[in-house]
Design a protein around this motif. Structure first.
Motif, PDB file in Angstrom:
ATOM      1  N   GLY A  38      -4.407  48.384   4.856  1.00 22.83           N
ATOM      2  CA  GLY A  38      -3.046  48.324   4.340  1.00 22.83           C
ATOM      3  C   GLY A  38      -2.755  47.060   3.559  1.00 22.83           C
ATOM      4  N   LYS A  39      -1.665  47.119   2.832  1.00 19.29           N
ATOM      5  CA  LYS A  39      -1.288  45.997   1.976  1.00 19.29           C
ATOM      6  C   LYS A  39      -0.690  44.872   2.810  1.00 19.29           C
ATOM      7  CE  LYS A  39       0.860  46.486  -2.343  1.00 19.29           C
ATOM      8  NZ  LYS A  39       2.064  46.789  -3.133  1.00 19.29           N
ATOM      9  N   THR A  40      -1.149  43.669   2.584  1.00 19.90           N
ATOM     10  CA  THR A  40      -0.580  42.484   3.242  1.00 19.90           C
ATOM     11  C   THR A  40      -0.335  41.430   2.163  1.00 19.90           C
ATOM     12  OG1 THR A  40      -2.697  41.382   3.595  1.00 19.90           O
ATOM     13  CG2 THR A  40      -1.991  42.927   5.304  1.00 19.90           C
ATOM     14  N   LYS A  41       0.226  40.341   2.603  1.00 23.24           N
ATOM     15  CA  LYS A  41       0.491  39.270   1.650  1.00 23.24           C
ATOM     16  C   LYS A  41      -0.805  38.795   0.994  1.00 23.24           C
ATOM     17  CE  LYS A  41       3.015  34.941   1.237  1.00 23.24           C
ATOM     18  NZ  LYS A  41       3.721  33.860   1.960  1.00 23.24           N
ATOM     19  N   ARG A  42      -1.853  38.713   1.820  1.00 24.07           N
ATOM     20  CA  ARG A  42      -3.122  38.217   1.306  1.00 24.07           C
ATOM     21  C   ARG A  42      -3.752  39.153   0.265  1.00 24.07           C
ATOM     22  NH1 ARG A  42      -8.951  37.339   4.317  1.00 24.07           N
ATOM     23  NH2 ARG A  42      -8.662  39.502   4.873  1.00 24.07           N
ATOM     24  N   ASN A  43      -3.833  40.443   0.603  1.00 20.08           N
ATOM     25  CA  ASN A  43      -4.589  41.340  -0.268  1.00 20.08           C
ATOM     26  C   ASN A  43      -3.744  42.059  -1.321  1.00 20.08           C
ATOM     27  OD1 ASN A  43      -3.298  43.467   1.029  1.00 20.08           O
ATOM     28  ND2 ASN A  43      -5.013  43.928   2.371  1.00 20.08           N
ATOM     29  N   ALA A  44      -2.474  41.727  -1.386  1.00 17.10           N
ATOM     30  CA  ALA A  44      -1.575  42.395  -2.337  1.00 17.10           C
ATOM     31  C   ALA A  44      -2.096  42.436  -3.777  1.00 17.10           C
ATOM     32  CB  ALA A  44      -0.189  41.747  -2.293  1.00 17.10           C
ATOM     33  N   PRO A  45      -2.776  41.393  -4.252  1.00 21.12           N
ATOM     34  CA  PRO A  45      -3.277  41.451  -5.630  1.00 21.12           C
ATOM     35  C   PRO A  45      -4.174  42.657  -5.907  1.00 21.12           C
ATOM     36  CG  PRO A  45      -3.409  39.205  -4.836  1.00 21.12           C
ATOM     37  CD  PRO A  45      -2.984  40.058  -3.666  1.00 21.12           C
ATOM     38  N   MET A  46      -4.819  43.184  -4.876  1.00 24.82           N
ATOM     39  CA  MET A  46      -5.706  44.330  -5.079  1.00 24.82           C
ATOM     40  C   MET A  46      -4.967  45.550  -5.606  1.00 24.82           C
ATOM     41  SD  MET A  46      -8.378  44.301  -1.890  1.00 24.82           S
ATOM     42  CE  MET A  46      -9.620  45.303  -2.711  1.00 24.82           C
ATOM     43  N   TRP A  47      -3.676  45.623  -5.296  1.00 20.26           N
ATOM     44  CA  TRP A  47      -2.860  46.753  -5.760  1.00 20.26           C
ATOM     45  C   TRP A  47      -2.280  46.503  -7.153  1.00 20.26           C
ATOM     46  CZ3 TRP A  47      -3.844  46.176  -0.677  1.00 20.26           C
ATOM     47  CH2 TRP A  47      -3.957  47.316   0.127  1.00 20.26           C
ATOM     48  N   GLY A  48      -2.475  45.325  -7.645  1.00 21.24           N
ATOM     49  CA  GLY A  48      -1.856  44.951  -8.918  1.00 21.24           C
ATOM     50  C   GLY A  48      -2.651  45.420 -10.123  1.00 21.24           C
ATOM     51  N   ALA A  49      -2.291  44.896 -11.266  1.00 23.94           N
ATOM     52  CA  ALA A  49      -2.937  45.296 -12.517  1.00 23.94           C
ATOM     53  C   ALA A  49      -4.363  44.768 -12.575  1.00 23.94           C
ATOM     54  CB  ALA A  49      -2.132  44.763 -13.697  1.00 23.94           C
ATOM     55  N   ALA A  50      -5.210  45.518 -13.233  1.00 22.31           N
ATOM     56  CA  ALA A  50      -6.592  45.090 -13.448  1.00 22.31           C
ATOM     57  C   ALA A  50      -6.611  43.800 -14.262  1.00 22.31           C
ATOM     58  CB  ALA A  50      -7.368  46.184 -14.176  1.00 22.31           C
ATOM     59  N   GLY A  51      -7.651  43.029 -14.055  1.00 17.40           N
ATOM     60  CA  GLY A  51      -7.775  41.803 -14.830  1.00 17.40           C
ATOM     61  C   GLY A  51      -7.125  40.607 -14.177  1.00 17.40           C
ATOM     62  N   HIS A  52      -6.706  40.770 -12.924  1.00 17.07           N
ATOM     63  CA  HIS A  52      -6.173  39.632 -12.163  1.00 17.07           C
ATOM     64  C   HIS A  52      -7.183  39.238 -11.091  1.00 17.07           C
ATOM     65  CE1 HIS A  52      -1.767  39.692 -13.411  1.00 17.07           C
ATOM     66  NE2 HIS A  52      -2.369  40.590 -14.164  1.00 17.07           N
ATOM     67  N   TRP A  53      -7.110  37.997 -10.661  1.00 18.95           N
ATOM     68  CA  TRP A  53      -8.020  37.519  -9.621  1.00 18.95           C
ATOM     69  C   TRP A  53      -7.468  37.821  -8.242  1.00 18.95           C
ATOM     70  CZ3 TRP A  53     -12.370  36.799 -11.829  1.00 18.95           C
ATOM     71  CH2 TRP A  53     -12.451  36.225 -13.108  1.00 18.95           C
ATOM     72  N   TYR A  54      -8.369  38.112  -7.345  1.00 20.10           N
ATOM     73  CA  TYR A  54      -8.035  38.187  -5.919  1.00 20.10           C
ATOM     74  C   TYR A  54      -8.965  37.213  -5.219  1.00 20.10           C
ATOM     75  CZ  TYR A  54      -8.142  40.008  -1.123  1.00 20.10           C
ATOM     76  OH  TYR A  54      -8.114  40.130   0.245  1.00 20.10           O
ATOM     77  N   VAL A  55      -8.393  36.145  -4.687  1.00 20.62           N
ATOM     78  CA  VAL A  55      -9.190  35.105  -4.038  1.00 20.62           C
ATOM     79  C   VAL A  55      -8.717  34.951  -2.598  1.00 20.62           C
ATOM     80  CG1 VAL A  55      -9.946  32.706  -4.142  1.00 20.62           C
ATOM     81  CG2 VAL A  55      -9.358  33.904  -6.251  1.00 20.62           C
ATOM     82  N   TYR A  56      -9.651  34.927  -1.678  1.00 18.94           N
ATOM     83  CA  TYR A  56      -9.262  34.765  -0.271  1.00 18.94           C
ATOM     84  C   TYR A  56     -10.286  33.903   0.453  1.00 18.94           C
ATOM     85  CZ  TYR A  56     -12.855  38.186   0.669  1.00 18.94           C
ATOM     86  OH  TYR A  56     -14.063  38.813   0.729  1.00 18.94           O
ATOM     87  N   PHE A  57      -9.892  33.474   1.641  1.00 19.63           N
ATOM     88  CA  PHE A  57     -10.669  32.528   2.438  1.00 19.63           C
ATOM     89  C   PHE A  57     -11.263  33.242   3.655  1.00 19.63           C
ATOM     90  CE2 PHE A  57     -10.816  28.727   5.294  1.00 19.63           C
ATOM     91  CZ  PHE A  57     -11.570  27.913   4.473  1.00 19.63           C
ATOM     92  N   VAL A  58     -12.542  33.057   3.922  1.00 19.28           N
ATOM     93  CA  VAL A  58     -13.163  33.675   5.110  1.00 19.28           C
ATOM     94  C   VAL A  58     -13.983  32.695   5.922  1.00 19.28           C
ATOM     95  CG1 VAL A  58     -13.480  36.120   4.574  1.00 19.28           C
ATOM     96  CG2 VAL A  58     -15.071  34.424   3.664  1.00 19.28           C
TER      97      VAL A  58
END
Length: 175
Positions: A38-58
Motif C-alpha cells: 500500500g501507499k505510504t509517505k515513503r513510497n508515494a513517489p512510486m504512484w507518481g509520474a514517470a521520470g521522478h526519483w524514488y529514494v529510500y533508506f534500508v
DNA sequence: TAAGTGATCTCT
DNA sequence: GAGATCACTTAA
C-alpha cells in the motif's frame, strides 16, 4: 535504462556513468515491491509520474536509488543496482563526442547502496524529477544496446516475497 | 554466515 | 511508544 548515462551534478562538478544493472518493481501485485503493502509517505513517489526519483533508506545504512516508471497512479520503479564510470569530458568538447567508458575494475560501481553513496544521493531527492535542475538526470548514451547483451536474473534480497515473485527474472545486467 | 544499523510502519 | 522489518554491505 541499461546503457543510458546517469549524470550527477555536485556543485560545479558532473559525474557521468553508464547504467549497467537494474531491477524492476512492477505494480501492486508484485510482492517484492514496496507498493504491494500500500501507499505510504515513503513510497508515494512510486504512484507518481514517470521520470521522478524514488529514494529510500534500508538496513540502517544504505540509500536506494530508483527511477519511477509507468503511468501515473500505477506504482512501478526501476532500482539502479550498478553503474560504470565515464571519464569527465573537458568543457571544450561536446558532451556526446567525448565520453569514454572506464573499463577497468575501478570504474565499476556494483550494488545499489554503493551507487547511491558514490553519487552522494540521499532521501532529499525522493519524489523529485530527474532533471538538470535537481542535479540528477539521465542522458542518452548514444549507444544501441542489443538484447543479446542483456542478462536477466532473479532479483536480490526479496525472498520474503515468496517463490512466485522472488523468482521473476526482473534483474537486468548489461554484459 | 552473521551482525550492524536506523528509518518506517504496525500494533498497542 | 515498543517491536518488527528491511530492494545491503562488510568482515569473518
Amino acid at each position: 535504462m541499461l546503457g543510458k548515462v546517469l549524470v550527477r551534478r555536485i556543485g560545479r562538478k558532473e559525474i557521468r556513468a553508464v547504467i549497467t544493472e537494474t531491477e524492476a518493481y512492477h505494480g501492486l501485485k508484485d510482492k517484492a515491491s514496496h507498493a504491494a503493502r500500500g501507499k505510504t509517505k515513503r513510497n508515494a513517489p512510486m504512484w507518481g509520474a514517470a521520470g521522478h526519483w524514488y529514494v529510500y533508506f534500508v538496513y540502517g545504512n544504505h540509500w536506494m536509488l530508483n527511477l519511477v516508471t509507468g503511468p501515473e497512479e500505477y506504482p512501478a520503479a526501476i532500482l539502479i543496482r550498478g553503474i560504470s564510470k565515464i571519464k569527465n569530458q573537458k568543457s571544450k568538447f561536446r558532451r556526446s563526442a567525448s565520453q569514454t567508458l572506464i573499463k577497468n575494475k575501478d570504474g565499476v560501481v556494483s550494488g545499489p547502496g554503493r551507487v547511491a553513496k558514490f553519487l552522494k544521493i540521499d532521501g532529499s531527492l525522493s519524489g523529485r524529477p530527474a532533471s538538470r535542475k535537481t542535479g540528477l538526470w539521465i542522458e542518452d548514451g548514444g549507444e544501441k544496446i542489443k538484447p543479446s547483451r542483456i542478462k536477466a536474473a532473479a532479483r536480490v534480497g526479496v525472498n520474503y516475497a515468496g517463490k512466485e515473485w522472488a523468482g521473476k527474472k526482473w534483474r537486468f545486467k548489461l554484459l
